[in-house]
Enzyme design. Structure first.
Site, PDB file in Angstrom:
ATOM      1  CG  ASP A 199      -3.915   0.504   5.414  1.00 26.83           C
ATOM      2  OD1 ASP A 199      -4.163   0.484   4.202  1.00 26.83           O
ATOM      3  OD2 ASP A 199      -3.786  -0.523   6.092  1.00 26.83           O
ATOM      4  CG  HIS A 252      -0.809   0.242   1.890  1.00 22.86           C
ATOM      5  ND1 HIS A 252       0.460  -0.273   2.034  1.00 22.86           N
ATOM      6  CD2 HIS A 252      -1.538  -0.737   1.294  1.00 22.86           C
ATOM      7  CE1 HIS A 252       0.500  -1.499   1.543  1.00 22.86           C
ATOM      8  NE2 HIS A 252      -0.695  -1.807   1.090  1.00 22.86           N
TER       9      HIS A 252
END
Length: 478
Positions: A299, A333
């Protein structure tokens, strides 16, 4: 003082031997280097002030080795009691280092006391058990920007002063397709059976409803809790140092200081590809330095936060005076992200000399919020950053998740990006404001996008200054 081309290449993270990789657009790169200012002395002074005001902990020179308290190096014996006994004795004697020696040690949650340096030596690994019951009784914590009584973080400290986690060893969180991560439910890389019961959605929805209704934090308790704990979370702490350790396979966010003053995160290596495996998420902290770290995560690499919605406005503490310097984002991410739990605001952030690149990197520099989150985001500075491969390079999105569904208008004020090179991107910009609240207060100097495949998305933008911004070799205007 004029900056030399060689010194600026170093600052940008481009070795002289790497320049050839950019030879197809060498004139563009040279133009950036020759015209670079990098924000100048005012930026340098502001960064120096934050570094000076970020106090690192100091400790008595005495060691407490966990094997002297009964810990065993076999990854089978539960050394939790021995580790806590070493911490308690160290604190009793005025503090020092609690040492994890070479070997593999199994443990449950670790709660630090003031004046404790948990030192994981090189070739040592702390393996954390994955039985959720071991992370009870519940502690005062924050989950996605909302306070509750929840599972203990794997390493936790509450209202402590002068604490550290250091050493070149490894912290293994045990997150996997069989442990912790399946509670996420549906996810882009789901490799587990999705349960209708053991699913964070039910607890998450109930917690957010409690926060919106003003339920006291002490009453936000769940018999069936499926909210995964963060790995390292100092809460209301002062003078915190996290240095050199490798952190792997976290249940949730990896390093998450909350409401802390003076936090230094230096030289850590984050490796975790699970859901919500954010690398370093300072929340509502003052004076934070993130330096020379490597992020290899599932992430956001770094996400600056300050509380979610009504609960963030109740606490009402911004995240401020932050330096991000010389970091590498291998996978993630987002690279340097603000939000989305940002209701308390962010100010005085300086990110510089960073490299990021991955086929899976979705966003490079990103701000995400909406009119339920709100938040004042001001004095944000980015300079001397190289992005290799990314989907969307610069993102400011007021329509994240719930979109324009509330009365709390987000505000961006004084955002500056200087000396940014993006080698390959799907889009240069995704800028999405509101018709009633357009994005404004943004200045870009010496920004070059070498290869961009698709047109940018620009909605409701005003008062953005572009100086020497080029896309695919051509001057760019909004």
């Amino acid at each position: 003082m004029k900056t030399s081309r060689r010194s600026l290449l170093k600052g940008l993270g481009i070795g002289m031997g790497s320049v050839g990789a950019l030879s197809v657009t060498g004139c563009q790169v040279t133009s950036i280097l020759n015209n670079a200012t990098g924000g100048g002395s005012e930026w340098d002074q502001a960064i120096a002030n934050i570094r000076r005001n970020t106090v690192e902990p100091t400790f008595k020179k005495q060691d407490f080795i966990i094997t002297d308290f009964g810990a065993k190096n076999d990854k089978q014996f539960d050394s939790s009691q021995a580790i806590q006994a070493a911490i308690n004795e160290c604190a009793k004697q005025g503090g020092g280092r609690v040492v994890i020696p070479t070997g593999h040690f199994l443990t449950g949650p670790i709660h630090l006391e003031s004046n404790i340096n948990l030192h994981i030596t090189e070739n040592a690994t702390l393996w954390f058990v994955t039985d959720p019951e071991r992370y009870l009784p519940a502690v005062y914590t924050r989950w996605e920007g909302v306070e509750l009584m929840g599972y203990s973080p794997l390493i936790y400290a509450y209202k402590k002063k002068n604490i550290a986690i250091t050493g070149k060893g490894t912290l293994e969180g045990g997150g996997s397709n069989k442990a912790w991560w399946p509670w996420k439910g549906k996810w882009k890389r789901t490799d587990w059976v999705i349960s209708d019961v053991e699913n964070q959605k039910h607890t998450r929805d109930a917690l957010f409803k409690m926060a919106d209704e003003g339920v006291p934090v002490k009453d936000r308790v769940f018999d069936k809790n499926y909210l995964r704990p963060p790995f390292i979370q100092p809460y209301y702490c002062e003078n915190v140092l996290i240095e050199d350790v490798t952190i792997k396979n976290s249940p949730f966010w990896l390093v998450n200081p909350v409401l802390c003053n003076s936090v230094t995160v230096r030289g850590i290596h984050c490796v975790s590809y699970g859901p919500n495996s954010d690398g370093c998420d300072p929340e509502s902290c003052n004076n934070v330095v993130i330096d020379k770290c490597i992020f290899d995560t599932g992430d956001d690499c770094i996400a600056v936060k300050s509380g979610r919605n009504a609960d963030g406005r109740r606490v009402n503490v911004p995240c401020e005076n932050i330096v991000i310097d010389n970091c590498e984002m291998k996978e993630g991410h987002g690279g340097v992200v603000i939000g989305s739990e940002i209701s308390g605001g962010v100010r005085n952030l300086y990110a510089q000399n960073c490299e990021m690149s991955s086929p899976h990197l979705k966003r490079g520099i990103r701000l995400k919020t909406n009119s339920i989150r709100g938040g004042l985001l001001e004095n944000l500075y980015y300079r001397n950053i190289v992005i290799g491969q990314v989907s969307d390079a610069i993102v400011i999105n007021f329509l994240y998740e719930e979109g324009d569904a509330g009365p709390f208008k987000p505000t961006v004020r004084n955002l500056n990006i200087d000396n940014l090179i993006v080698k390959q991107a799907k889009r240069a910009f995704v800028l999405r404001g509101y018709d009633h609240t357009p994005i404004s207060g943004v200045t870009l100097n010496n920004v070059t996008f070498i290869k961009v495949k698709s047109d940018s998305i620009v909605e409701h933008v005003t008062d953005i200054e572009l100086n020497n911004v080029k896309v695919n070799g051509q001057p760019y205007t909004l």
